[in-house]
Design a protein around this motif. Sequence first.
Motif, PDB file in Angstrom:
ATOM      1  N   HIS A   6       8.405   0.829 -50.072  1.00  0.00           N
ATOM      2  CA  HIS A   6       6.736   0.814 -50.886  1.00  0.00           C
ATOM      3  C   HIS A   6       6.703   0.153 -49.243  1.00  0.00           C
ATOM      4  O   HIS A   6       6.928  -1.715 -49.232  1.00  0.00           O
TER       5      HIS A   6
ATOM      6  N   SER B 266      -4.098  -4.399 -49.173  1.00  0.00           N
ATOM      7  CA  SER B 266      -2.928  -4.695 -50.893  1.00  0.00           C
ATOM      8  C   SER B 266      -3.502  -5.573 -51.676  1.00  0.00           C
ATOM      9  O   SER B 266      -3.188  -6.466 -52.272  1.00  0.00           O
TER      10      SER B 266
ATOM     11  N   PRO C 168       6.530  -7.308 -59.619  1.00  0.00           N
ATOM     12  CA  PRO C 168       7.291  -6.723 -59.201  1.00  0.00           C
ATOM     13  C   PRO C 168       8.887  -6.124 -59.654  1.00  0.00           C
ATOM     14  O   PRO C 168       9.058  -6.637 -60.169  1.00  0.00           O
TER      15      PRO C 168
ATOM     16  N   THR D 210      11.462  -5.410 -56.195  1.00  0.00           N
ATOM     17  CA  THR D 210      10.921  -6.328 -54.509  1.00  0.00           C
ATOM     18  C   THR D 210      11.686  -5.319 -53.623  1.00  0.00           C
ATOM     19  O   THR D 210      11.469  -5.658 -52.325  1.00  0.00           O
TER      20      THR D 210
ATOM     21  N   ALA E  43      10.414  -2.882 -51.761  1.00  0.00           N
ATOM     22  CA  ALA E  43       9.173  -3.106 -50.640  1.00  0.00           C
ATOM     23  C   ALA E  43       9.124  -3.893 -49.005  1.00  0.00           C
ATOM     24  O   ALA E  43      10.009  -4.688 -49.097  1.00  0.00           O
TER      25      ALA E  43
ATOM     26  N   LEU F 118       3.897  -1.709 -57.171  1.00  0.00           N
ATOM     27  CA  LEU F 118       4.646  -2.782 -57.204  1.00  0.00           C
ATOM     28  C   LEU F 118       4.675  -2.725 -58.765  1.00  0.00           C
ATOM     29  O   LEU F 118       5.746  -3.110 -59.367  1.00  0.00           O
TER      30      LEU F 118
END
Lengths: 215, 472
Positions: free
Chosen positions: B31, B38, B52, B55, B58, B157
Amino acid sequence: MDKFEIHKGLVVPLDRANVDTDAIIPKQFLKSIKRSGFGPNLFDDWRYLDTGEPGMDNSNRPVNTDFVLNHDRYKGGSILIARDNFGCGSSREHAPWALLDYGFKVIIAPSFADIFFNNCFKNGILPIVLSEKEVDDLFKSVDATEGYALTIDLPSQTVTKPDHSTISFEVDEFRKHCLVNGLDDIGLTLQHVDDIRKYEAKRKESAPWLFASHT
Amino acid sequence: MTSKTLYDKLWDAHVVRTNEDGTALLYIDRHLVHEVTSPQAFEGLRIAGRKPWRTDAALAVPDHNVPTTDRSTGIEGITDPIARIQVETLDKNCIDFGITEFGMTDKRQGIVHVIGPEQGATLPGMTVVCGDSHTSTHGAFAALAFGIGTSEVEHVLATQCLIQKKSKNMLVRVDGQLGSGVTAKDVVLAIIGRIGTAGGTGYAIEFGGDAIRSLSVEGRMTLCNMAIEAGARAGMVAVDEKTIEYVKGRPYAPTGNVWDKAKKEWEKLHSDDNAVFDKTIVLNGAEIEPQVTWGTSPEMVSGINASIPDPDNESDPVKSDSMKRALEYMGLTANTPISEIKIDKVFIGSCTNSRIEDLRAAAEVAKGNKVAGNVKLAMVVPGSGLVKEQAEQEGLDKIFVKAGFEWREPGCSMCLAMNADRLEAGERCASTSNRNFEGRQGQGGRTHLVSPAMAAAAAIKGHFADVRELGE
Ligand code: SF4
């Protein structure tokens, strides 16, 4: 998200194909970190004669009287009709936020760009695909009849014209379910936590490189 | 076993569960996050008290709003207070939620679609999403990559998944070999000219054929980048040795045993011989000329040696009407030869064409030449800090500056003109970006999309020119 069942509203004709998200909400307004307040800048470049900037007092700006949103007969409209490929361009969700903030609940066109179409449902806007002929007929009727309004019935999937004739439309079952019930799809997905964890465990075995941590 | 397309394989590998109505819960491997789409997603997480899911999946970077001028003062250097808040908000969200961010002064900062592949954060076989439509770029690695809206950013997320409906399969095959001076950008513009900006709506496009195979991985990124301009959310190219070679040794790429295992899996990422596509389009690569758009939609495009088409010859009234409107906006008349169109500005950059090969191609044309007198500004904006560094090591910056180009710091810049780099009303620009919509590069600005070499040629000549004939 608000529930969407039956909506009756005034129709605004935007007679253009390929209306892109830059036109719907120009980039300078994307600097906002909020979801609301975009309505006054919907179609900013077409709607006003000067260049819009965030934070401006929009009530004092010179308006483009040729543009359809500025015609008195379309004030308060909540159903937008347009031509092919509506919402093409960027993925900015600011586009549906701006349409919604202005008061549009329904958009009717012969085709939509995928990401925009999807974003509408997430924000309680119903995008409806009708055939080119049906849309063309609507343009003609709206032009000929001041105050032309439609009734959109989502549960029964119909558009009802002032003469009580109806057109039916297609909508994805799942999307309809979410819209009618005003459901947040994160909540829905989190009902499947076990499935997600099971998938992850399997994937970690077969493709461990997808789970490597980097800092 | 039934034959599958590349898209079928990528899809099937990521289905967590199938819902009753045929939609699927799709797992997301990577991501990418930027400052513009965002903030409202993070705000949503906070309001709902959610964290999230993963994490480490991302990676965030500010790119749309950052200035391309001097960076030495960091975030303080963003003079637009609203833009600054957005970049600060990203920094804060990444700290609060524990997400890796390449901040504004990090050497690795750059356009999100440039840095993903550069870091090896984009790998073959992944699902890659970002709140940005040009996420299709990452499909060049045989990844399933597509743009999402902010609600979906929040959804990924929170759950690492997305609810998706499968697209149909389209194959765009470009046979034969491209002529010299013809690039990936010209190929993709020619494809869009052929199928139209809505031609790929509802499809995932796989690009194949000899001409595509012979493109470099960076060229394939240019190609997939613009799949979205053809209406397709995702574009992709099968894995070959070039893909694997490109990924090898990058910071986020696997190593050792895991690399060997990954490589074996990646080699399967191509459509099976008998795979069935819902639609196939075939182009002859040898016939593609350097392309220039003349209108306000990427499908309004012609070869450099053509003239602007006449709307009166278009039988479809809706099309004819939008052509007329486009020509009026662009300040152009039908039947004018494309090569006679004079330009005011040149922009070389954007996630379409700001990688090292793009800069090399433009520099080769610029070398030893001077930007024409009627060109007010010609700027080169590298896609990332690392691209910039590499270009400077090769001396490309010197070539550009000597020829009269400005050499800038990385970011989206004049591709969408959210920062100070923009066109004034009526100004005409040769741009290597991907969108020529009304006002895209500044209100009233007129954009012509071209390849980096063609942009450099236009800068030198002051009007569009066939890069193949330059120097003759
Ligand atoms: S370079 Fe342009 S198209 Fe690419 S991500 Fe930035 S703004 Fe979007």
